[in-house]
Design an enzyme around this catalytic site. Structure first.
Site, mmCIF file in Angstrom:
data_model
loop_
_atom_site.group_PDB
_atom_site.id
_atom_site.type_symbol
_atom_site.label_atom_id
_atom_site.label_comp_id
_atom_site.label_asym_id
_atom_site.label_seq_id
_atom_site.Cartn_x
_atom_site.Cartn_y
_atom_site.Cartn_z
ATOM 1 N N TYR A 14 0.250 0.950 -4.085
ATOM 2 C CA TYR A 14 -0.494 1.486 -2.938
ATOM 3 C C TYR A 14 0.127 1.096 -1.613
ATOM 4 O O TYR A 14 -0.032 1.792 -0.614
ATOM 5 C CB TYR A 14 -1.956 1.024 -2.998
ATOM 6 C CG TYR A 14 -2.760 1.827 -3.996
ATOM 7 C CD1 TYR A 14 -3.424 2.984 -3.608
ATOM 8 C CD2 TYR A 14 -2.824 1.461 -5.339
ATOM 9 C CE1 TYR A 14 -4.136 3.747 -4.518
ATOM 10 C CE2 TYR A 14 -3.531 2.220 -6.256
ATOM 11 C CZ TYR A 14 -4.192 3.365 -5.833
ATOM 12 O OH TYR A 14 -4.885 4.126 -6.741
ATOM 13 N N CYS A 278 -8.294 -5.901 -1.849
ATOM 14 C CA CYS A 278 -7.859 -6.952 -0.914
ATOM 15 C C CYS A 278 -8.931 -7.937 -0.470
ATOM 16 O O CYS A 278 -8.712 -9.148 -0.515
ATOM 17 C CB CYS A 278 -7.243 -6.309 0.318
ATOM 18 S SG CYS A 278 -5.722 -5.438 -0.063
HETATM 19 P P1 NAD Z 1 -0.202 -2.269 -6.800
HETATM 20 O O1 NAD Z 1 -0.699 -2.938 -8.014
HETATM 21 O O2 NAD Z 1 -0.681 -0.891 -6.460
HETATM 22 O O3 NAD Z 1 1.402 -2.193 -6.837
HETATM 23 C C1 NAD Z 1 2.208 -3.247 -7.225
HETATM 24 C C2 NAD Z 1 3.329 -2.687 -8.098
HETATM 25 O O4 NAD Z 1 4.291 -3.726 -8.332
HETATM 26 C C3 NAD Z 1 2.878 -2.215 -9.480
HETATM 27 O O5 NAD Z 1 3.186 -0.836 -9.624
HETATM 28 C C4 NAD Z 1 3.677 -3.092 -10.465
HETATM 29 O O6 NAD Z 1 4.091 -2.394 -11.615
HETATM 30 C C5 NAD Z 1 4.855 -3.501 -9.617
HETATM 31 N N1 NAD Z 1 5.520 -4.722 -10.080
HETATM 32 C C6 NAD Z 1 4.976 -5.939 -10.366
HETATM 33 N N2 NAD Z 1 5.931 -6.821 -10.696
HETATM 34 C C7 NAD Z 1 7.118 -6.157 -10.625
HETATM 35 C C8 NAD Z 1 8.470 -6.534 -10.831
HETATM 36 N N3 NAD Z 1 8.790 -7.785 -11.183
HETATM 37 N N4 NAD Z 1 9.437 -5.606 -10.678
HETATM 38 C C9 NAD Z 1 9.107 -4.344 -10.321
HETATM 39 N N5 NAD Z 1 7.854 -3.934 -10.086
HETATM 40 C C10 NAD Z 1 6.868 -4.832 -10.232
HETATM 41 O O7 NAD Z 1 -0.509 -3.265 -5.592
HETATM 42 P P2 NAD Z 1 -0.683 -2.882 -4.042
HETATM 43 O O8 NAD Z 1 -2.096 -2.452 -3.791
HETATM 44 O O9 NAD Z 1 0.439 -2.025 -3.615
HETATM 45 O O10 NAD Z 1 -0.545 -4.328 -3.388
HETATM 46 C C11 NAD Z 1 0.714 -4.975 -3.298
HETATM 47 C C12 NAD Z 1 0.568 -6.158 -2.361
HETATM 48 O O11 NAD Z 1 0.208 -5.684 -1.049
HETATM 49 C C13 NAD Z 1 -0.528 -7.141 -2.754
HETATM 50 O O12 NAD Z 1 -0.096 -8.440 -2.412
HETATM 51 C C14 NAD Z 1 -1.699 -6.746 -1.868
HETATM 52 O O13 NAD Z 1 -2.535 -7.826 -1.607
HETATM 53 C C15 NAD Z 1 -0.991 -6.309 -0.608
HETATM 54 N N6 NAD Z 1 -1.747 -5.330 0.212
HETATM 55 C C16 NAD Z 1 -2.406 -4.309 -0.372
HETATM 56 C C17 NAD Z 1 -3.072 -3.370 0.425
HETATM 57 C C18 NAD Z 1 -3.802 -2.213 -0.177
HETATM 58 O O14 NAD Z 1 -4.501 -1.517 0.563
HETATM 59 N N7 NAD Z 1 -3.710 -1.945 -1.455
HETATM 60 C C19 NAD Z 1 -3.007 -3.463 1.821
HETATM 61 C C20 NAD Z 1 -2.288 -4.516 2.372
HETATM 62 C C21 NAD Z 1 -1.651 -5.442 1.560
HETATM 63 C C1 UDX Z 2 -8.411 -3.516 3.955
HETATM 64 C C2 UDX Z 2 -8.027 -3.765 5.421
HETATM 65 O O1 UDX Z 2 -8.816 -2.910 6.261
HETATM 66 C C3 UDX Z 2 -6.557 -3.484 5.638
HETATM 67 O O2 UDX Z 2 -6.187 -3.821 6.981
HETATM 68 C C4 UDX Z 2 -5.755 -4.339 4.659
HETATM 69 O O3 UDX Z 2 -4.374 -4.063 4.824
HETATM 70 C C5 UDX Z 2 -6.174 -4.066 3.237
HETATM 71 O O4 UDX Z 2 -7.594 -4.306 3.109
HETATM 72 P P1 UDX Z 2 -8.901 -1.380 2.491
HETATM 73 O O5 UDX Z 2 -9.466 -2.349 1.527
HETATM 74 O O6 UDX Z 2 -7.926 -0.383 2.018
HETATM 75 O O7 UDX Z 2 -8.200 -2.139 3.704
HETATM 76 O O8 UDX Z 2 -10.105 -0.537 3.161
HETATM 77 P P2 UDX Z 2 -11.177 -0.880 4.292
HETATM 78 O O9 UDX Z 2 -11.319 0.316 5.134
HETATM 79 O O10 UDX Z 2 -10.916 -2.145 4.979
HETATM 80 O O11 UDX Z 2 -12.525 -1.012 3.456
HETATM 81 C C6 UDX Z 2 -12.748 -2.090 2.560
HETATM 82 C C7 UDX Z 2 -14.147 -1.990 1.987
HETATM 83 O O12 UDX Z 2 -15.128 -2.260 2.987
HETATM 84 C C8 UDX Z 2 -14.483 -0.594 1.445
HETATM 85 O O13 UDX Z 2 -15.227 -0.710 0.252
HETATM 86 C C9 UDX Z 2 -15.334 0.009 2.530
HETATM 87 O O14 UDX Z 2 -16.215 0.995 2.068
HETATM 88 C C10 UDX Z 2 -16.083 -1.227 3.022
HETATM 89 N N1 UDX Z 2 -16.588 -1.088 4.398
HETATM 90 C C11 UDX Z 2 -15.713 -0.954 5.425
HETATM 91 C C12 UDX Z 2 -17.962 -1.098 4.617
HETATM 92 O O15 UDX Z 2 -18.747 -1.224 3.688
HETATM 93 N N2 UDX Z 2 -18.407 -0.984 5.906
HETATM 94 C C13 UDX Z 2 -17.579 -0.836 6.974
HETATM 95 O O16 UDX Z 2 -18.067 -0.735 8.103
HETATM 96 C C14 UDX Z 2 -16.181 -0.831 6.721
#
Ligand code: NAD
Ligand code: UDX
EC number: 1.1.1.22
Length: 471
Positions: A14, A278
């Site tokens: 993601y 997260c």
């Molecule tokens: P995700 O699970 O969607 O993606 C991670 C990917 O890494 C998976 O597809 C997995 O197969 C791959 N992977 C794991 N180990 C590997 C390896 N050794 N070699 C190659 N591929 C490998 O996770 P995500 O939601 O993208 O989150 C990634 C990081 O970013 C986390 O630390 C998360 O906390 C952070 N983050 C996520 C969000 C979000 O909105 N999802 C926002 C900000 C930060």
């Molecule tokens: C969050 C942070 O916003 C982002 O900056 C970080 O990089 C990843 O974590 P995300 O989890 O993708 O992003 O979505 P976000 O919009 O923050 O919502 C998180 C949860 O809070 C959702 O379930 C949302 O529905 C809920 N939420 C958000 C509420 O219930 N009320 C609000 O007013 C805002």
């Protein structure tokens, strides 16, 4: 330090997928390769049909269409991409540990360590390593320690560059970020490495939005940003319960306090509980770090945000049971929404999963409609809980593609995601087909303008006076 011509990102999830797509879109002269061990994910990223990308994000398909095959590539050949890269982003998952020391709280860093070891094994020339995953403060130390012991004379500079995008608005958040944060070492080489990364973001963002700090501030800021955001949701959710018993209206209260420029209007929507991959994970991580350092009051303070969130989910489920005359056994409950928020197909930690779990324990039958979440994902979310008999899940849960079918003959509707399409439904038609009295439990505050009561629905809205709930 050589100019960056080749970027690799380990982890096409993601964060890795959308972030690299935008970096490639905005830097056409840099080759960007996003790699992952998950073959089906990479196959989906390479799918001709852009509707089949592994992640649904508004605007993502257009960006991929522009850059893929030009300077954006998706591959499972991790070693090759590492070898070719000048700069390597690590964007793998860092879930909460499910075993051993710190189980249920600390971040599991095994995927990060595996990446560091793989880079150490493969690299033959100097590289900048960018921590994109969210990591506990001082993780860069461990990564550096692994990379500094390769014995082959390769130099690594480690930067922290946490990602702040929110799902559902990822492309907009990346293209118009409030800020980009880059932490690095305060040495000549450290500064040069930071400048390389600044240049990449500066190709589309104003320089004053690109902040540089020391590594530890950058790592910690990410956890703190998520903790503050989640804290706002738990705060307004706590007030929603108070509103229900005092005839105050949580949306009016949120508007009134949000007008104060020191508080601001965002993130004040009372809900059935925050979800997503997260918030919970990062707060638990903060709590764990604080506890490990003996800062018990700090740990307790932040833990309360999670406790409040769990309470909100529990009380919503309890409200449904209580209102339906204290039993939902064999009654049909229609779920509108399964994703943790609108405009994403991500279901990680979605409140809907926990509401379903509680209602299934009460022997309810649940029919689920979500415009973007697939059936197999919903079943896998419920099975993953490990608290429900798989046979019971099969017997009592149905996933449908038609919202009217989901609500047909239902005793109650639970609105669990705020998808825009829900307010466009023909609610008279819905009412006519439901078992009476027809109950709606709005966990997202989206039905206010619909005046569902005029069709004789009995509506429970979070944070509204209990007198609107006829149950
Ligand atoms: P995700 O699970 O969607 O993606 C991670 C990917 O890494 C998976 O597809 C997995 O197969 C791959 N992977 C794991 N180990 C590997 C390896 N050794 N070699 C190659 N591929 C490998 O996770 P995500 O939601 O993208 O989150 C990634 C990081 O970013 C986390 O630390 C998360 O906390 C952070 N983050 C996520 C969000 C979000 O909105 N999802 C926002 C900000 C930060
Ligand atoms: C969050 C942070 O916003 C982002 O900056 C970080 O990089 C990843 O974590 P995300 O989890 O993708 O992003 O979505 P976000 O919009 O923050 O919502 C998180 C949860 O809070 C959702 O379930 C949302 O529905 C809920 N939420 C958000 C509420 O219930 N009320 C609000 O007013 C805002």
């Amino acid at each position: 330090m050589r100019p960056t011509k080749n970027i690799c990102c380990i982890g096409a999830g993601y964060v890795g997928g959308p972030t690299m797509s935008v970096i490639a879109q905005k830097n056409p002269s840099i080759k960007v390769t996003c790699v992952d061990l998950n073959e089906s994910r990479i196959k989906a990223w390479n799918n001709e049909n852009l509707d089949n990308l592994p992640i649904y994000e508004p605007g993502l398909a257009e960006v991929v269409a522009e850059a893929r095959g030009r300077n954006l590539f998706f591959s499972t050949d991790v070693d090759k991409a590492i070898d070719e890269a000048d700069m390597i982003f690590i964007s793998v998952n860092t879930p909460t540990k499910t075993y051993g020391e710190g189980k249920g709280m600390a971040a599991d860093l095994k995927y990060i360590e595996l990446c560091a070891r793989q880079i150490a094994r493969v690299a033959t020339n100097d590289k900048i390593i960018v921590e994109k995953s969210t990591l506990p403060v001082r993780t860069a130390e461990a990564v550096k320690s692994i990379l500094d012991h390769t014995g082959n004379g390769v130099n690594f500079q480690i930067l922290s560059n946490p990602e702040f995008l929110a799902e559902g608005t990822a492309i907009q958040d990346l293209q118009n970020a409030d800020r980009v944060l880059i932490g690095g070492e305060n040495t000549e080489d450290g500064k040069l490495a930071m400048q390389e990364l600044v240049n990449i973001y500066a190709s589309w963002l104003p320089k004053d939005r690109i902040l540089t700090t020391n590594v530890w501030s950058s790592e910690l800021s990410k956890l703190v940003a998520n903790a503050f955001l989640a804290q706002r949701v738990s705060s307004i959710n706590a007030i929603s319960e108070l509103c229900e018993v005092t005839e105050a209206d949580v949306q009016e209260v949120a508007k009134a306090i949000g007008k104060d420029s020191r508080i601001g209007p965002k993130f004040l929507n009372a809900s059935v509980g925050f979800g997503g991959s997260c918030f919970q994970k990062d707060i638990l991580n903060l709590v764990y770090i604080s506890k490990s350092l003996g800062l018990n009051e700090v740990a307790d303070y932040w833990e309360q945000v999670i406790i409040m969130n769990d309470h909100q989910k529990n009380r919503f489920a309890r409200k449904i049971v209580k209102t339906l005359y204290n039993t939902v056994a064999d009654k049909k409950i229609a779920f509108l929404g399964w994703a943790f928020k609108k405009d994403t197909n991500d279901t990680r930690e979605s409140a809907a999963i926990y509401i379903a779990e509680k209602l299934l324990h009460e022997q309810a039958n649940i029919t689920i409609y979500d415009p973007k979440v697939k059936e197999h994902q919903i079943f896998s979310d419920l099975e993953y809980l490990g608290t429900l008999d798989p046979e019971i899940i099969k017997q009592r849960v149905r996933v449908v593609n038609d919202p009217y079918l989901a609500m047909d003959q239902a005793h109650a509707i639970a609105i669990l995601t705020e998808w825009d399409e829900f307010i466009t439904y023909d609610w008279r038609r819905v009412y006519d087909k439901m078992v009476k009295p027809a109950f709606v439990f709005d966990g997202r505050g989206i039905t206010d303008g619909l005046n569902l009561e005029k069709y004789d629905f009995q509506v429970f809205r979070l944070g509204k006076s209990i007198t609107t709930n006829k149950g």
